[in-house]
Design an enzyme around this catalytic site. Structure first.
Site, short mmCIF file in Angstrom:
data_model
loop_
_atom_site.label_atom_id
_atom_site.label_comp_id
_atom_site.label_asym_id
_atom_site.label_seq_id
_atom_site.Cartn_x
_atom_site.Cartn_y
_atom_site.Cartn_z
N GLU A 81 0.70 -1.28 -0.10
CA GLU A 81 0.08 -0.02 0.05
C GLU A 81 0.96 1.14 -0.09
O GLU A 81 0.49 2.34 -0.65
CB GLU A 81 -0.93 -0.12 1.45
CG GLU A 81 -1.77 -1.01 1.33
CD GLU A 81 -1.22 -2.39 1.73
OE1 GLU A 81 -0.28 -2.67 2.30
OE2 GLU A 81 -2.20 -3.51 1.77
N ARG A 222 9.77 -24.42 -7.29
CA ARG A 222 10.68 -24.80 -6.11
C ARG A 222 10.86 -23.63 -5.37
O ARG A 222 10.56 -23.72 -4.11
CB ARG A 222 11.87 -25.56 -6.45
CG ARG A 222 11.47 -26.79 -7.12
CD ARG A 222 13.12 -27.28 -7.60
NE ARG A 222 13.06 -28.63 -8.17
CZ ARG A 222 13.96 -29.34 -9.09
NH1 ARG A 222 15.19 -28.68 -8.86
NH2 ARG A 222 13.64 -30.22 -9.48
N THR A 234 13.31 -42.40 -6.57
CA THR A 234 13.71 -41.24 -7.37
C THR A 234 15.10 -40.75 -6.93
O THR A 234 15.82 -40.55 -8.03
CB THR A 234 12.66 -40.06 -7.14
OG1 THR A 234 11.32 -40.44 -8.05
CG2 THR A 234 13.15 -38.93 -7.89
N ASP A 238 17.41 -41.07 -10.07
CA ASP A 238 17.65 -39.78 -10.86
C ASP A 238 19.00 -39.13 -10.04
O ASP A 238 19.57 -38.08 -10.62
CB ASP A 238 16.66 -38.81 -10.74
CG ASP A 238 15.46 -39.42 -11.54
OD1 ASP A 238 15.46 -40.32 -12.13
OD2 ASP A 238 14.32 -38.75 -11.39
N LEU A 242 17.40 -31.16 -6.69
CA LEU A 242 16.06 -30.22 -6.14
C LEU A 242 16.35 -29.00 -5.65
O LEU A 242 15.71 -28.53 -4.74
CB LEU A 242 15.61 -31.33 -5.04
CG LEU A 242 15.05 -32.86 -5.49
CD1 LEU A 242 14.55 -33.58 -4.40
CD2 LEU A 242 14.21 -32.73 -6.47
N GLU A 326 7.70 -33.87 -6.13
CA GLU A 326 8.30 -34.04 -7.31
C GLU A 326 8.54 -35.77 -7.55
O GLU A 326 9.74 -35.99 -7.98
CB GLU A 326 9.50 -33.35 -7.41
CG GLU A 326 9.18 -31.83 -7.78
CD GLU A 326 10.33 -31.20 -8.71
OE1 GLU A 326 10.72 -31.57 -9.86
OE2 GLU A 326 11.10 -30.11 -7.94
N GLY A 328 7.87 -39.94 -8.10
CA GLY A 328 7.17 -40.73 -9.23
C GLY A 328 5.90 -41.07 -8.77
O GLY A 328 5.26 -40.70 -7.93
N LEU A 331 4.55 -42.75 -5.22
CA LEU A 331 4.47 -42.20 -4.25
C LEU A 331 3.33 -41.10 -4.38
O LEU A 331 2.61 -40.60 -3.38
CB LEU A 331 5.86 -41.43 -3.69
CG LEU A 331 5.65 -40.57 -2.34
CD1 LEU A 331 5.24 -41.16 -1.20
CD2 LEU A 331 7.01 -39.82 -2.10
N ALA A 332 2.98 -40.75 -5.65
CA ALA A 332 2.14 -39.77 -6.07
C ALA A 332 0.81 -40.55 -5.55
O ALA A 332 -0.04 -39.69 -5.14
CB ALA A 332 2.44 -39.48 -7.50
#
Ligand code: NDP
Ligand code: AOF
Length: 595
Positions: A81, A222, A234, A238, A242, A326, A328, A331-332
């Site tokens: 403001e 992120r 993951t 991978d 992250l 994020e 796989g 877990l999703a």
């Protein structure tokens, strides 16, 4: 109606003119357009600091022209403001101010409200009231008492177009709203998939499905989250980092959820020099590996029941407001089944990889008929480079009107209202009830830098002063530079980030006596803060009889820890200061009674 969440590319303060279409006589449409713009502006601060209320403000003249705009960069910086009226200059007088959310005057200094009053604003339109109970309604009352007309969307008038505008205000502060009426953080499931619905090749290889541009958007996501979570597989497949690799700003905590704790000894996530990693696992899993992780500085938390809901409730208690999943598909699926996912963000790449065994974004949900499919709401489609970004909500953002109907009725549904014993006062986030006790509270102090330089300087917060002092008096131009960088940091969070990361990465710049003097440095800064702001001194004195605890679950030196295991030095120093004040007042009372 689909809500589009474009990050505004306009500068902090911009001047714009509404198009002819917007300049219509339809007041609702005009109010809605400006409120949506305020919400867009508010969105601009997401990603610079850990989630906190996002505020945007637009000042519009009676002829429907934008006279000034502003958004809150971070806690402790100038309110939206104040920035907007500064930009609007004399055009503020008689204009309307549009706010996505009622300002939360948590420090009793009325900066936002005063800015509007002093600028001669005639009318204020508020998208939503403040979601936190102890702040809700106070700025609106104050504005009204100053003779300003205040309209709250959904309360003073309703229409479809205003309803949509109000929704954009709910969404831009979704994590905070969830905090007010839920026991889990706001969670977003994000994934990248090929056009044939695969998140990796059959081999498990997934780098990369989405384009570079899309992955840059992921860094932004992120940066706007408190934590990023993946599953153990993951990590094995991978070896992700992250991190939010987009320059300055907030970097989320990394969380790994693993039942087996069967994880590699060498992994990017075990490098915690820039940002911390927490591994959550089943109680008793691979004790020797737990020790190994601890030696690397990785925190391990054991659960009796490792499932997404328990884990999310735990992180909610630790103060996390928003989580980016994020992981796989396995877990999703588990997270969706546990109803902890609120939003889905999917990058769809125009590629086909095939493979009947290649993983897909969501594993088995136990559904057998298409009629059981979960339908997303408020779906958005956006092209990002070659990819399509599809996002939408699995659960609606709670609507504050029915959920939080009045100030009186909220205590029952707001778990944050009074969760603690009355004899202990916890403080942590600056917008909490006693948030002004935090180092991060926006109360500038004037103090000499220390070292050889005795010139008084303004420090935007106690945190700025404290962090800079780590490098004061060190004969190295880089140390001087670091002090200045911290002093001019735009928020306490940024100051802390620079101070902590420099300490970790360039320990040679830290003064030798830092460990010996740090408590004294903090105490000096606190004394200055409470002496400068009489209302803070009164607030401190009002806590007599209560133990003060900084409820930081992470900082076991200044904070009290999760289960009281922390040393709580900040709370202790405040109690020491309180005793000093009480001593002074009893001495002066004695003097006056003996006179
Ligand atoms: N394209 C994309 O956006 C992404 C692709 N991927 C790809 O996906 C594949 C990995 O997929 P996936 O194995 O599903 O992913 P995750 O590793 O993310 O999830 C599964 C793992 O999570 C752990 N876990 C802990 N608790 C639970 C629970 N309650 N329910 C389910 N899992 C739990 C287990 O770890 P543990 O076995 O250690 O006990 C389990 O193996 C990789 O090929 C990776 O490259 C992954 C993320 C994103
Ligand atoms: N493959 C894939 C993604 N995969 C996700 O990103 C993680 C890697 O992150 P980092 O190591 O920080 O670059 C990986 O473990 C998985 O969670 N994300 C995407 O946006 N697009 C992609 O194509």
């Amino acid at each position: 109606m689909a809500l589009s969440f474009r990050i505004c590319s306009s500068p902090l303060i911009c001047r714009a003119t509404l198009s002819d279409g917007d300049n219509s006589r339809n007041h609702h449409a005009i109010d809605a357009a400006f409120i949506r713009r305020a919400a867009d502006l508010a969105e601009m601060s997401a990603g610079f600091t850990s989630p906190h209320p996002n505020f945007g403000c637009v000042i519009a003249t009676s002829s429907g022209k934008v006279a000034g705009e502003g958004y809150l960069y971070a806690q402790g910086t100038k309110p939206a403001e104040a920035l907007a009226v500064e930009a609007a200059r004399e055009f503020s007088r008689g204009s309307t101010a549009y706010l996505n959310m009622e300002p939360g005057d948590c420090h009793g200094d009325h900066t936002a409200v005063s800015a509007l009053v002093q600028a001669g604003i005639e009318r204020v339109v508020v998208g939503i009231r403040h979601p936190l109970q102890h702040l809700r309604g106070s700025a609106i009352r104050e504005l009204r008492s100053q003779g300003i007309e205040v309209n709250v969307l959904g309360e003073d008038f309703e229409s479809k177009v205003l309803e949509d505008a109000r929704k954009s205000c709910l969404l831009v502060n979704a994590p905070l709203i969830h905090r007010a009426c839920s026991r889990v953080p706001f969670s977003v499931l994000k994934y990248a998939m090929t056009l044939d619905g695969k998140i990796a090749a059959s081999s498990g290889h997934a780098a990369w499905i989405s384009s570079k541009l899309s992955r840059t958007r992921v860094f932004e996501l992120r940066g706007g989250s408190d934590a990023v979570i993946v599953g153990g597989n993951t990590v094995r497949q991978d070896d992700p980092r992250l991190t939010a690799r987009h320059g300055q700003g907030h970097t989320p905590t990394r969380i790994v959820m693993t039942q087996s704790l069967d994880l590699p000894e060498k992994a990017n996530l075990w490098d915690v020099s820039e940002v911390s990693t927490i591994v959550v696992t089943q109680r008793g899993a691979r004790k020797s590996f737990q020790k190994f992780l601890a030696s690397k500085g990785v925190e391990v938390v054991e659960f009796d029941m490792l499932n997404p809901r328990e884990v999310m409730e735990y992180f909610h208690l630790r103060g996390y407001l928003s989580i980016l999943w994020e992981c796989g598909g396995t877990l999703a699926a588990s997270a969706i089944s546990s109803s902890v996912i609120h939003k889905v963000v999917a990058f769809v790449a125009p590629k086909i990889i095939g493979g009947s065994k290649a993983p897909s974004p969501v594993g088995d949900l136990g559904m057998v008929e298409m009629t059981q499919a979960l339908n997303l709401i408020d779906v958005c489609y956006e092209q990002v480079g070659p990819d399509m970004l599809v996002s939408g909500f699995l659960q609606p953002i709670p609507d504050l009107l029915p959920v939080i109907p009045s100030e009186d009725a909220t205590v029952e549904i707001d778990p944050s209202v009074d969760p603690f014993e009355p004899s202990i006062i916890f403080f942590y986030k600056t917008w909490d009830l006693y948030g002004s006790f935090s180092n991060f509270s926006p109360h500038p102090i004037r103090m000499p830098c220390g070292g050889e330089n005795d010139d008084y300087m303004t420090w935007s917060s106690v945190e700025h002063y404290y962090q800079a002092n780590k490098f004061v008096g060190v004969e190295n131009p880089m140390a001087h530079e670091c002090v200045e960088k911290i002093r001019t940091a735009r928020s306490p969070e940024e100051a802390a980030l620079i101070g902590r990361s420099t300490l970790r990465q360039k320990p040679e710049l830290v003064r030798n006596d830092w460990e010996d003097v740090k408590i004294e440095v903090m105490y000096k800064a606190l004394k200055c803060k409470f002496a400068t702001y009489p209302h803070l001194k009164s607030m401190l004195l009002s806590t007599v009889g209560s133990v003060l605890v900084e409820a930081s679950p992470h900082d076991l030196f200044w904070g009290g820890g999760r289960e009281g295991e922390g040393l709580n030095y900040l709370g202790r120093l405040l109690m020491q200061l309180r005793s000093e004040y009480l001593g002074e007042s009893s001495v002066s009372a004695e003097k006056s009674s003996s006179a």
